[in-house]
Design a protein around this motif. Structure first.
Motif, PDB file in Angstrom:
ATOM      1  N   LEU A   1      19.645   9.878 -15.526  1.00  0.00           N
ATOM      2  CA  LEU A   1      18.452   9.750 -16.365  1.00  0.00           C
ATOM      3  C   LEU A   1      18.145   8.276 -16.634  1.00  0.00           C
ATOM      4  N   THR A   2      19.186   7.524 -16.978  1.00  0.00           N
ATOM      5  CA  THR A   2      18.987   6.102 -17.284  1.00  0.00           C
ATOM      6  C   THR A   2      18.463   5.355 -16.059  1.00  0.00           C
ATOM      7  N   LEU A   3      19.108   5.616 -14.913  1.00  0.00           N
ATOM      8  CA  LEU A   3      18.663   4.913 -13.706  1.00  0.00           C
ATOM      9  C   LEU A   3      17.215   5.269 -13.371  1.00  0.00           C
ATOM     10  N   THR A   4      16.870   6.530 -13.567  1.00  0.00           N
ATOM     11  CA  THR A   4      15.498   6.958 -13.254  1.00  0.00           C
ATOM     12  C   THR A   4      14.503   6.279 -14.193  1.00  0.00           C
ATOM     13  N   VAL A   5      14.848   6.262 -15.480  1.00  0.00           N
ATOM     14  CA  VAL A   5      13.948   5.616 -16.449  1.00  0.00           C
ATOM     15  C   VAL A   5      13.798   4.127 -16.107  1.00  0.00           C
ATOM     16  N   LEU A   6      14.922   3.498 -15.781  1.00  0.00           N
ATOM     17  CA  LEU A   6      14.864   2.074 -15.443  1.00  0.00           C
ATOM     18  C   LEU A   6      14.014   1.842 -14.197  1.00  0.00           C
ATOM     19  N   GLN A   7      14.173   2.742 -13.232  1.00  0.00           N
ATOM     20  CA  GLN A   7      13.370   2.584 -12.018  1.00  0.00           C
ATOM     21  C   GLN A   7      11.888   2.696 -12.341  1.00  0.00           C
ATOM     22  N   PHE A   8      11.548   3.622 -13.212  1.00  0.00           N
ATOM     23  CA  PHE A   8      10.133   3.774 -13.585  1.00  0.00           C
ATOM     24  C   PHE A   8       9.636   2.523 -14.286  1.00  0.00           C
ATOM     25  N   ARG A   9      10.492   1.997 -15.160  1.00  0.00           N
ATOM     26  CA  ARG A   9      10.088   0.812 -15.910  1.00  0.00           C
ATOM     27  C   ARG A   9       9.909  -0.386 -14.968  1.00  0.00           C
ATOM     28  N   PHE A  10      10.882  -0.511 -14.074  1.00  0.00           N
ATOM     29  CA  PHE A  10      10.873  -1.624 -13.137  1.00  0.00           C
ATOM     30  C   PHE A  10       9.697  -1.498 -12.154  1.00  0.00           C
ATOM     31  N   SER A  11       9.303  -0.249 -11.897  1.00  0.00           N
ATOM     32  CA  SER A  11       8.299   0.005 -10.856  1.00  0.00           C
ATOM     33  C   SER A  11       6.947  -0.626 -11.181  1.00  0.00           C
ATOM     34  N   ARG A  12       6.690  -0.855 -12.487  1.00  0.00           N
ATOM     35  CA  ARG A  12       5.372  -1.391 -12.862  1.00  0.00           C
ATOM     36  C   ARG A  12       5.112  -2.741 -12.194  1.00  0.00           C
ATOM     37  N   SER A  13       6.214  -3.440 -11.889  1.00  0.00           N
ATOM     38  CA  SER A  13       6.040  -4.778 -11.317  1.00  0.00           C
ATOM     39  C   SER A  13       5.756  -4.752  -9.823  1.00  0.00           C
ATOM     40  N   TRP A  14       6.122  -3.688  -9.128  1.00  0.00           N
ATOM     41  CA  TRP A  14       5.963  -3.747  -7.671  1.00  0.00           C
ATOM     42  C   TRP A  14       5.277  -2.531  -7.034  1.00  0.00           C
ATOM     43  N   VAL A  15       5.042  -1.493  -7.821  1.00  0.00           N
ATOM     44  CA  VAL A  15       4.369  -0.324  -7.247  1.00  0.00           C
ATOM     45  C   VAL A  15       2.879  -0.402  -7.561  1.00  0.00           C
ATOM     46  N   HIS A  16       2.065  -0.282  -6.518  1.00  0.00           N
ATOM     47  CA  HIS A  16       0.610  -0.405  -6.685  1.00  0.00           C
ATOM     48  C   HIS A  16      -0.030   0.946  -6.388  1.00  0.00           C
ATOM     49  N   TYR A  17      -0.627   1.527  -7.421  1.00  0.00           N
ATOM     50  CA  TYR A  17      -1.211   2.854  -7.224  1.00  0.00           C
ATOM     51  C   TYR A  17      -2.663   2.792  -6.759  1.00  0.00           C
ATOM     52  N   GLU A  18      -3.234   1.609  -6.759  1.00  0.00           N
ATOM     53  CA  GLU A  18      -4.619   1.511  -6.294  1.00  0.00           C
ATOM     54  C   GLU A  18      -4.734   0.395  -5.276  1.00  0.00           C
ATOM     55  N   ALA A  19      -5.659   0.565  -4.399  1.00  0.00           N
ATOM     56  CA  ALA A  19      -5.867  -0.458  -3.363  1.00  0.00           C
ATOM     57  C   ALA A  19      -6.450  -1.707  -4.006  1.00  0.00           C
TER      58      ALA A  19
ATOM     59  N   MET B   1       0.816  -1.215   0.000  1.00  0.00           N
ATOM     60  CA  MET B   1       0.000   0.000   0.000  1.00  0.00           C
ATOM     61  C   MET B   1       0.858   1.278   0.000  1.00  0.00           C
ATOM     62  N   ILE B   2       2.041   1.177   0.593  1.00  0.00           N
ATOM     63  CA  ILE B   2       2.882   2.393   0.593  1.00  0.00           C
ATOM     64  C   ILE B   2       3.943   2.333  -0.518  1.00  0.00           C
ATOM     65  N   SER B   3       3.766   1.388  -1.446  1.00  0.00           N
ATOM     66  CA  SER B   3       4.786   1.248  -2.497  1.00  0.00           C
ATOM     67  C   SER B   3       4.976   2.514  -3.341  1.00  0.00           C
ATOM     68  N   PRO B   4       3.927   3.325  -3.637  1.00  0.00           N
ATOM     69  CA  PRO B   4       4.201   4.562  -4.384  1.00  0.00           C
ATOM     70  C   PRO B   4       5.137   5.510  -3.612  1.00  0.00           C
ATOM     71  N   ALA B   5       4.933   5.571  -2.288  1.00  0.00           N
ATOM     72  CA  ALA B   5       5.805   6.428  -1.474  1.00  0.00           C
ATOM     73  C   ALA B   5       7.222   5.874  -1.466  1.00  0.00           C
ATOM     74  N   MET B   6       7.317   4.559  -1.377  1.00  0.00           N
ATOM     75  CA  MET B   6       8.626   3.898  -1.400  1.00  0.00           C
ATOM     76  C   MET B   6       9.343   4.214  -2.716  1.00  0.00           C
ATOM     77  N   PHE B   7       8.591   4.098  -3.798  1.00  0.00           N
ATOM     78  CA  PHE B   7       9.159   4.343  -5.122  1.00  0.00           C
ATOM     79  C   PHE B   7       9.660   5.791  -5.227  1.00  0.00           C
ATOM     80  N   TYR B   8       8.836   6.719  -4.765  1.00  0.00           N
ATOM     81  CA  TYR B   8       9.223   8.137  -4.810  1.00  0.00           C
ATOM     82  C   TYR B   8      10.507   8.351  -4.007  1.00  0.00           C
ATOM     83  N   ASN B   9      10.558   7.780  -2.817  1.00  0.00           N
ATOM     84  CA  ASN B   9      11.747   7.955  -1.972  1.00  0.00           C
ATOM     85  C   ASN B   9      12.992   7.339  -2.604  1.00  0.00           C
ATOM     86  N   ILE B  10      12.800   6.211  -3.265  1.00  0.00           N
ATOM     87  CA  ILE B  10      13.965   5.565  -3.905  1.00  0.00           C
ATOM     88  C   ILE B  10      14.483   6.446  -5.048  1.00  0.00           C
ATOM     89  N   VAL B  11      13.574   6.930  -5.876  1.00  0.00           N
ATOM     90  CA  VAL B  11      13.993   7.744  -7.034  1.00  0.00           C
ATOM     91  C   VAL B  11      14.694   9.015  -6.554  1.00  0.00           C
TER      92      VAL B  11
END
Lengths: 419, 654
Positions: free
Chosen positions: B636-654, B569-579
């Motif tokens: 830039l590359t790391l950020t793009v990769l993180q965004f791409r990778f995020s689809r597998s583990w970041v959940h924007y909806e409950a 549930m807090i994965s979007p926040a986690m993702f933001y903090n990681i980026v």
């Protein structure tokens, strides 16, 4: 809305044009502005320039108007390099001790102006060395900061050493280690790291070596450099037998007054004021020397230069002579704490302050300016990198010397010091 | 005099305002003209005019103060611009120095990048962990919670200030500093704490000693194969186990693509940088890339998404550019060291993007793989290089040593690391196997398991063999040193660290040693992780209570609720903090500027610090600009990769 915008624009354009001009064209033609840049000035010193020095100079030079500029040390390199290389900046620029080699021919050759100036003979030889590049004078020494080794005579065991060998013996006798940590160190340098690049260069000199061979290439592969390196390594191993030995406990105030340090190299601003009673138990001496060298004290001289972009250097030189006069040198010591580089301005200091009297005598006898350091901005990190590897047992002495030699030669070549 | 100065300033201020107004209106008029040419209505034109006019000050500012200098710095990065010297165009020279580790600047940049990655890969997770723990603590309604929130957040306001950093320096004093004294006090309370404390020192020094050796460029000999082989074994073992959900398959698939891409681009940049490339080939490659993208757009392949298509085209274009190197030759050992792994990785990636395939395609690929393996073995055959590559391979697999000349220091230091095959081969093989097995998924469960178990066993054998031989390699240095009576400098910090277990009176050396300087910096950044804490706290507040209640009814314990409910549930926040944390870590500057000493500068300085020093202290603008652009591309590359990778583990909806 459009009409409003249009009217606003017209008003804005008209308003600056209607403003009274700051200086009339006739006045501008007559008035010559002399800009002087000195780093790190306090408000009091700025006021002294504005209220005492400038009016006197302007009175003697009608039509001349002086302005003082100052800035911090953080952006010193960029600021000064920007002026000198783009050809737009103040008429007089303040430089640190090692900068004559950095800017060299980008500064005016002042030989013709100082040749017949009778005061020149009063300046300390080390100060004149500092402002000399390629055999020509490039500026006026403004202030100096001698850095001797200070000794706590009330705490130390043994005599003040003047050779590397004696110094190591002294450090052994005066270092106390307990439980993998230092309780008392026989020596400390300004960086508290038992290593400093400027100090390394000083020991190369006291070992009888130089930084350059006659052909201009680096002399880091020479025997005196090896001797200096070995001395610094042995000294470190006395106070930190292994790299995991913890340093001194924290202390308040200066290292010299803490009682935890028996000797050390510090500038005068990092030791107690000379009025402090501790000076009854402090002695000053030059750096110890190697087998074929002689002791010395490193002196840092800050100076004023006239960049080559200044089309009319005569007026700037006039100001240099004015500010370098005996009276102004004494005044600047009182106002700003600038220690004069001319010896006839020392009489009052010597008469009132025995510590400074001793230091100035030592400076005359042993002083060597930290000068003619070519491509110094690149040399410093190179020394840091290579000496770190050597002092922390990651690289042999021979490999360190070879790396220093090879890479400094490349730097010198790229910077145009070698043919 | 003062009034003259004021008038002067006023004049310039007004002229600046006029310039901004005029340029903004001009921008608005230009936008309106374009709108008119596009046939928009009068109302639309008016809207566009006012929109652009009012946004004008920002747009003009952006062009003058951001885009202009950025483009200038890009231009400078291709020159030898140095203040006081004549500027000349040097092409890719500055980039070549940095990326291929040429000379002192290349070496320094390499070390600085390794330091930056240390901050990013070790510092950021620790910072996030600290922020999460603080947020979890503050998520309870207890008396004085506002006070604690303020206390935990305060370091964010204070950190970075020179006074606070100097206070940290004081607290981190090795002998009697607050941090060390506190740790020693706690360690002295109970004997287990004492062992933990000493173990902490031992582990930190061993790890950082090894890292320092790598950064210094000390050869690691056969150990270089251990990491890729272990990686291959670990991943294949993971892939071989159990049934797969679709999410897990996708995760493995994407992770393999990301790692593969990273390796491919690293290899490609090496290939391009190794020698000057004819610009005509680069243009050809660029045209090929654009053509490829256009073709894919036109084709609209149903299985190929645009990003995959673009990456495919870029891979092919880069491949063309690499092949265009002037003295490219298959027989050249140096070429084989990177070009063949490059081809292997590229093939695997292209296959992955074009897939999923049918069973028949897989059979064809298996045949192709067998042929490729035979070809590789032929290329590795004895006689090509000293010792023979096949022989080397077989000796590792049977745990035999490949070290023939353990009596020659120069051979061990310089010849052996070059003559043995590149570890990149094994990364390439591992990625190819990873992609293949992940691609198989549940469509071919038996094939997947057999392939994965077999691969994992092979990689594990190789990892063990290379590890044993690596140990022999290290011992050879020690033996030689003892025989010659000279110290052994090979990984000296690491060997000093592991020589004996620390005694109870040992303390961390923080800012006095390169073994501790980076952990010290990370400790300070962890202290100031209040921003991350706030974001986590906000996310925690938004987790619906019903989810916990339902989980409790189902019998889930605290840990299960945390892992299965809170973390997703807090994965979007986690993702933001990681980026944000990753970007900040790669740009670390102030802390280093204030805390470095001559002996810790090299171990502390980040790429951002080095580019500042090179540009503003040493005045080599060209090289500094190249460093900054490399850093931009990496971030830039790391950020793009993180965004791409995020689809597998970041959940924007409950």
């Amino acid at each position: 809305m459009k009409r409003f915008l249009f009217l606003l624009l017209v008003a804005l354009i008209a308003f600056p044009a209607a403003l009274p001009a700051g200086t009339s064209p006739a006045q501008a033609r007559q008035e010559q502005v002399l800009e002087i840049y000195i780093t790190g000035l306090t408000e009091d010193t700025m006021n002294w320039f504005r209220e005492v020095a400038f009016p006197a100079f302007e009175a003697a030079h009608p039509g001349v108007k002086c302005e003082i500029l100052t800035g911090g040390w953080g952006d010193f390199d960029v600021t000064v390099a920007g002026w000198i290389t783009t050809g737009e900046g103040p008429d007089i620029v303040y430089l640190g001790s090692e900068y004559a080699a950095t800017y060299g021919d980008l500064l005016h050759n002042l030989d013709p102006y100082f040749a017949d100036w009778e005061d020149w003979g009063q300046y300390l030889p080390a100060a004149i060395d500092t402002v000399t590049y390629d055999g020509h004078i490039r500026g006026l020494p403004l202030l100096m900061s001698p850095r001797p080794i200070f000794y706590r005579t009330d705490l130390m065991k043994g005599e003040i050493p003047l050779t590397f060998e004696d110094a190591l013996e002294f450090y052994r006798a005066n270092t106390i280690l307990e439980g993998g940590a230092a309780k008392q160190w026989a020596f400390m340098d300004i960086g508290n790291d038992l290593f400093d690049a400027q100090e390394f260069i000083a020991y190369i000199w006291t070992a009888g070596g130089e930084l350059y061979y006659e052909d201009g290439t680096s002399a880091f592969d020479s025997e005196p450099v090896a001797e200096a390196m070995q001395y610094m390594y042995d000294r470190r191993r006395i106070m930190r037998p292994t790299e995991d030995t913890a340093g001194l406990p924290p202390f308040e105030g200066t290292a010299l007054a803490s009682g935890l340090v028996i000797s050390g190299i510090f500038p005068m601003w990092a030791v107690p004021p000379t009025s402090d009673p501790i000076w009854n138990n402090v002695e000053m001496a030059p750096y110890p020397a190697g087998k074929n060298g002689s002791p010395l004290i490193q002196v840092f001289i800050d100076w004023l230069s006239v960049p080559a972009y200044v089309e009319n250097p005569e007026l700037a030189v006039e100001f240099l002579k004015f500010i370098g006069s005996k009276d102004n040198a004494i005044a600047l010591k009182q106002v700003a704490g600038f220690t004069p580089t001319r010896q006839d301005a020392w009489d009052e200091i010597k008469a009132t302050d025995p510590v400074w009297a001793k230091l100035l005598d030592l400076t005359v006898e042993y002083g060597r300016a930290f000068a003619d350091i070519r491509a110094s901005a690149e040399l410093r990190p190179l020394i840091f990198e290579q000496m770190t590897l050597f002092l922390t047992d990651q690289q042999s002495l021979e490999d360190t010397q070879a790396a220093l030699k090879e890479e400094y030669d490349i730097i010198l070549e790229e910077a145009g010091y070698l043919d | 005099m003062a009034s003259e100065m004021r008038l002067h300033n006023l004049k310039w201020a007004l002229l600046t305002v006029i310039f901004i107004i005029v340029s903004s209106v001009a921008l608005g008029l230009l936008a309106r003209l374009i709108a008119r040419l596009r046939g928009l209505s009068e109302t639309e034109q008016r809207k566009i005019f006012w929109g652009f006019t009012l946004a004008g000050p920002w747009i003009v500012g952006f062009f003058i103060f951001v885009l202009g200098p950025a483009l200038a710095s890009l231009y400078y990065s291709f020159t030898d611009y140095e203040l006081g010297q004549k500027m000349e165009w040097v092409g890719l020279d500055n980039y070549r120095k940095m990326l291929l580790v040429y000379g002192r600047q290349g070496r320094q940049f390499n070390k600085a990048m390794l330091n930056s990655f240390y901050y990013a890969l070790i510092g950021v997770p620790l910072q996030i962990l600290a922020a999460l723990i603080m947020a979890l603590l503050l998520n309870h309604e207890v008396r004085g919670i506002r006070f604690f929130r303020m206390v935990f957040y305060m370091p964010v306001i204070l950190a970075g200030g020179p006074a606070i950093l100097l206070a940290w320096r004081y607290m981190l004093t090795t002998n009697g500093g607050f941090v060390n004294e506190a740790m020693r006090k706690i360690a002295g309370m109970f004997f287990i704490f004492d062992y933990l404390y000493r173990g902490f020192i031992y582990g930190m020094e061993a790890f950082n000693g090894f890292y320092a050796g790598i950064a210094q460029g000390d050869p690691i000999g056969p150990l270089k194969y251990t990491a890729p082989a272990l990686l291959g074994a670990l991943i294949l073992w993971l892939l071989a186990r159990g049934e797969w959900s679709e999410g897990k398959r996708l995760l493995a698939w994407r992770a393999a693509q990301i790692v593969g891409l990273a390796m491919f681009f690293r290899l490609a940049s090496k290939g391009l940088m190794a020698q000057p490339v004819n610009p005509a080939w680069l243009y050809a490659a660029g045209i090929a890339a654009l053509g490829g993208i256009a073709w894919l757009g036109w084709l609209r392949h149903p299985r190929l998404r645009l990003t995959q298509g673009a990456l495919l085209a870029a891979t092919i274009a880069l491949g063309i550019a690499v092949l265009a190197r002037r003295d490219f030759a298959l027989g050249d050992a140096e070429t084989q060291r990177y070009l063949l792994p490059l081809a292997l990785t590229a093939l695997a990636l292209i296959g992955a993007w074009i897939g999923p395939w049918t069973a028949r395609t897989y059979r064809l690929l298996a045949l192709f793989g067998a042929l490729l393996s035979i070809l590789l073995l032929v290329r590795l055959a004895p006689g090509q290089l000293d010792g023979g590559r096949l022989e080397v391979l077989m000796r590792y697999l049977t745990f035999g040593s490949t070290l023939d000349r353990t009596d020659d220091l120069d051979y061990l230091n310089k010849v052996y690391p070059v003559q043995t095959m590149s570890s990149l081969w094994f990364y390439g093989l591992a990625i190819a196997a990873w992609l293949g097995v992940a691609g198989l998924g549940e469509a071919h469960p038996m094939a997947r398991r057999r392939l994965a178990w077999g691969g994992a066993a092979l990689f594990a054998l190789f990892a063990l063999g290379s590890f044993l031989d690596g140990r022999a390699y290290f011992q050879a240095f020690e033996r030689l040193a003892q025989a010659s009576g000279k110290p052994n400098y090979h990984f000296s910090l690491f060997r000093q660290a592991i020589a004996q277990f620390p005694s109870s009176d040992r303390v961390p050396l923080w800012m006095n040693s390169e073994l501790w300087s980076k952990p010290a910096l990370i400790l300070i950044t962890m202290w100031s992780s209040g921003t991350g804490m706030l974001i986590f706290l906000a996310a925690l507040k938004n987790v619906p209570r019903e989810l916990y209640e339902a989980a409790e009814v189902d019998g889930a314990n605290v840990w299960q609720r945390f892992v299965k409910i809170t973390l997703p549930m807090i994965s979007p926040a986690m993702f933001y903090n990681i980026v944000i944390g990753m970007i900040a870590a790669l740009q670390t500057f102030e802390t280093i500027y204030i805390l470095q000493t001559p002996l810790t500068l090299d171990s502390l300085q980040s790429a951002a610090y080095l580019l500042y020093a090179r540009t503003f202290s040493e005045l080599h603008i060209g090289e500094g600009a190249a460093m900054s652009w490399i850093l931009v591309v990496i971030i830039l590359t790391l950020t793009v990769l993180q965004f791409r990778f995020s689809r597998s583990w970041v959940h924007y909806e409950a």
